[in-house]
Design a protein around this motif. Sequence first.
Motif, PDB file in Angstrom:
ATOM      1  N   SER A  20      15.314  71.192 -34.760  1.00  0.00           N
ATOM      2  CA  SER A  20      16.202  71.433 -33.614  1.00  0.00           C
ATOM      3  C   SER A  20      17.557  70.744 -33.719  1.00  0.00           C
ATOM      4  O   SER A  20      18.502  71.150 -33.067  1.00  0.00           O
ATOM      5  CB  SER A  20      15.511  71.011 -32.315  1.00  0.00           C
ATOM      6  N   ILE A  23      19.571  67.578 -39.923  1.00  0.00           N
ATOM      7  CA  ILE A  23      19.426  68.335 -41.174  1.00  0.00           C
ATOM      8  C   ILE A  23      18.483  69.528 -40.973  1.00  0.00           C
ATOM      9  O   ILE A  23      18.685  70.602 -41.550  1.00  0.00           O
ATOM     10  CB  ILE A  23      18.925  67.404 -42.299  1.00  0.00           C
ATOM     11  N   LEU A  41       9.793  73.522 -34.975  1.00  0.00           N
ATOM     12  CA  LEU A  41       8.988  72.548 -34.242  1.00  0.00           C
ATOM     13  C   LEU A  41       9.838  71.312 -33.942  1.00  0.00           C
ATOM     14  O   LEU A  41      10.594  70.858 -34.812  1.00  0.00           O
ATOM     15  CB  LEU A  41       7.783  72.094 -35.081  1.00  0.00           C
ATOM     16  N   ASN A  94      11.055  68.362 -42.312  1.00  0.00           N
ATOM     17  CA  ASN A  94      12.324  67.638 -42.190  1.00  0.00           C
ATOM     18  C   ASN A  94      12.222  66.324 -41.422  1.00  0.00           C
ATOM     19  O   ASN A  94      12.763  65.303 -41.852  1.00  0.00           O
ATOM     20  CB  ASN A  94      13.350  68.544 -41.496  1.00  0.00           C
ATOM     21  N   ALA A  95      11.531  66.337 -40.276  1.00  0.00           N
ATOM     22  CA  ALA A  95      11.552  65.151 -39.405  1.00  0.00           C
ATOM     23  C   ALA A  95      11.041  63.928 -40.151  1.00  0.00           C
ATOM     24  O   ALA A  95      10.175  64.046 -41.026  1.00  0.00           O
ATOM     25  CB  ALA A  95      10.685  65.398 -38.177  1.00  0.00           C
ATOM     26  N   GLY A  96      11.553  62.765 -39.814  1.00  0.00           N
ATOM     27  CA  GLY A  96      11.036  61.574 -40.491  1.00  0.00           C
ATOM     28  C   GLY A  96      11.941  60.382 -40.530  1.00  0.00           C
ATOM     29  O   GLY A  96      11.615  59.376 -41.161  1.00  0.00           O
ATOM     30  N   THR A 146      13.047  63.702 -48.435  1.00  0.00           N
ATOM     31  CA  THR A 146      12.742  62.326 -48.803  1.00  0.00           C
ATOM     32  C   THR A 146      14.033  61.517 -48.702  1.00  0.00           C
ATOM     33  O   THR A 146      14.991  61.960 -48.059  1.00  0.00           O
ATOM     34  CB  THR A 146      12.057  62.261 -50.186  1.00  0.00           C
ATOM     35  N   SER A 147      14.078  60.361 -49.300  1.00  0.00           N
ATOM     36  CA  SER A 147      15.223  59.483 -49.038  1.00  0.00           C
ATOM     37  C   SER A 147      15.468  58.570 -50.225  1.00  0.00           C
ATOM     38  O   SER A 147      14.526  58.177 -50.922  1.00  0.00           O
ATOM     39  CB  SER A 147      14.904  58.634 -47.801  1.00  0.00           C
ATOM     40  N   LYS A 164       8.431  57.168 -46.973  1.00  0.00           N
ATOM     41  CA  LYS A 164       9.291  58.109 -47.704  1.00  0.00           C
ATOM     42  C   LYS A 164       8.917  58.132 -49.190  1.00  0.00           C
ATOM     43  O   LYS A 164       9.057  59.147 -49.859  1.00  0.00           O
ATOM     44  CB  LYS A 164      10.764  57.727 -47.511  1.00  0.00           C
ATOM     45  N   ALA A 192      22.746  58.799 -46.978  1.00  0.00           N
ATOM     46  CA  ALA A 192      23.334  58.767 -45.624  1.00  0.00           C
ATOM     47  C   ALA A 192      23.990  60.103 -45.260  1.00  0.00           C
ATOM     48  O   ALA A 192      24.813  60.627 -46.009  1.00  0.00           O
ATOM     49  CB  ALA A 192      24.361  57.650 -45.559  1.00  0.00           C
TER      50      ALA A 192
END
Length: 282
Positions: A20, A23, A41, A94-96, A146-147, A164, A192
């Motif tokens: 929503s 990213i 979602l 995506n969420a995290g 991921t990150s 992550k 970032a």
Amino acid sequence: VSAAVFQERYGPCALIAGGSDGIGAAFAEELASQGFDLLLLARRAAVLADTAARLRDAHGVAVHTRSVDLRSADLVDEVSSVAAGLEIGLLVYNAGSATALGRFLDQEVAEAQRMVALNCSGPIALAHHCGRSMRARGRGGMIFLTSMAGLAGSSHQVAYSATKAFDHVFAEALWHDLHPAGIDVLSLVVGATRTPSVERIGLDFEKLRPGDPEAGAMLPREVAREGLAHLGLGPLWAAGEFNRGLLPFFFSPDRAAVVNALSRGVANIHGLDYVPVSKRSD
Ligand SMILES: NC(=O)c1ccc[n+]([C@@H]2O[C@H](COP(=O)([O-])OP(=O)(O)OC[C@H]3O[C@@H](n4cnc5c(N)ncnc54)[C@H](OP(=O)(O)O)[C@@H]3O)[C@@H](O)[C@H]2O)c1
């Protein structure tokens, strides 16, 4: 690949977990512009409804939504009732993002456990659920966000960086494991990026690259475009030249140097304390 081939491989509907804003919304926009139907979602129903309405108006695609907490133990039941009948060929988890930063022992243990639910249990549940129907169709794709923070440990985001790391290894493993089923998987390593979530936790973009804040931070749509362009091309893609340039250092065997550097960076951009750590000499 052409848009037609991309649709054939990963269409007709994409499920975006956390679709929503930030990213995830950028993925939704890119995919809708390519004619994908969507299942988005997220928790806040009003933000979801706004995003869905905007995408329907702009692109004329079907956008289904479900207000759900991805940390819920009933996640698959909640999702399968709305996903039934949709042919989900692409999963974007995506969420995290971290919601709180600080020393591990200064935070409630429940905070770390919530990160595990969001970043470990959620991806396992949705990858398994969506993966079975993709396997039955012999095609599909999955992208896990991921990150850079998951490529090494760091102070002040202990549980976040550990979960992550889980996502990254999970995606790499699935890349190999699901290949015989015709499913492409990507760990999309993100640095970032200007999103509402990181603005909420007070990331100071000016401190990322002093004097040149634009250079160090990406825009959500740039991340989404790179992710979609690299699905099918290997297990890992780091979005942004700046982040890709840091990979050799992040994967270097001098772990003390890497963890010190990342901890210093995190402390710096969030205004937290940093104390260098070296081996005991006594
Ligand atoms: N932005 C950065 O600088 C950065 C850097 C490195 C890695 N990343 C990674 O990129 C991904 C996306 O990051 P982001 O900054 O766009 O923010 P994010 O907070 O991870 O994602 C925002 C989206 O996820 C939804 N969401 C968050 N928690 C949820 C939950 N428990 N249940 C259901 N939906 C949830 C949000 O809607 P609701 O709040 O309404 O639920 C929104 O749609 C993350 O995995 C993050 O680790 C980001």
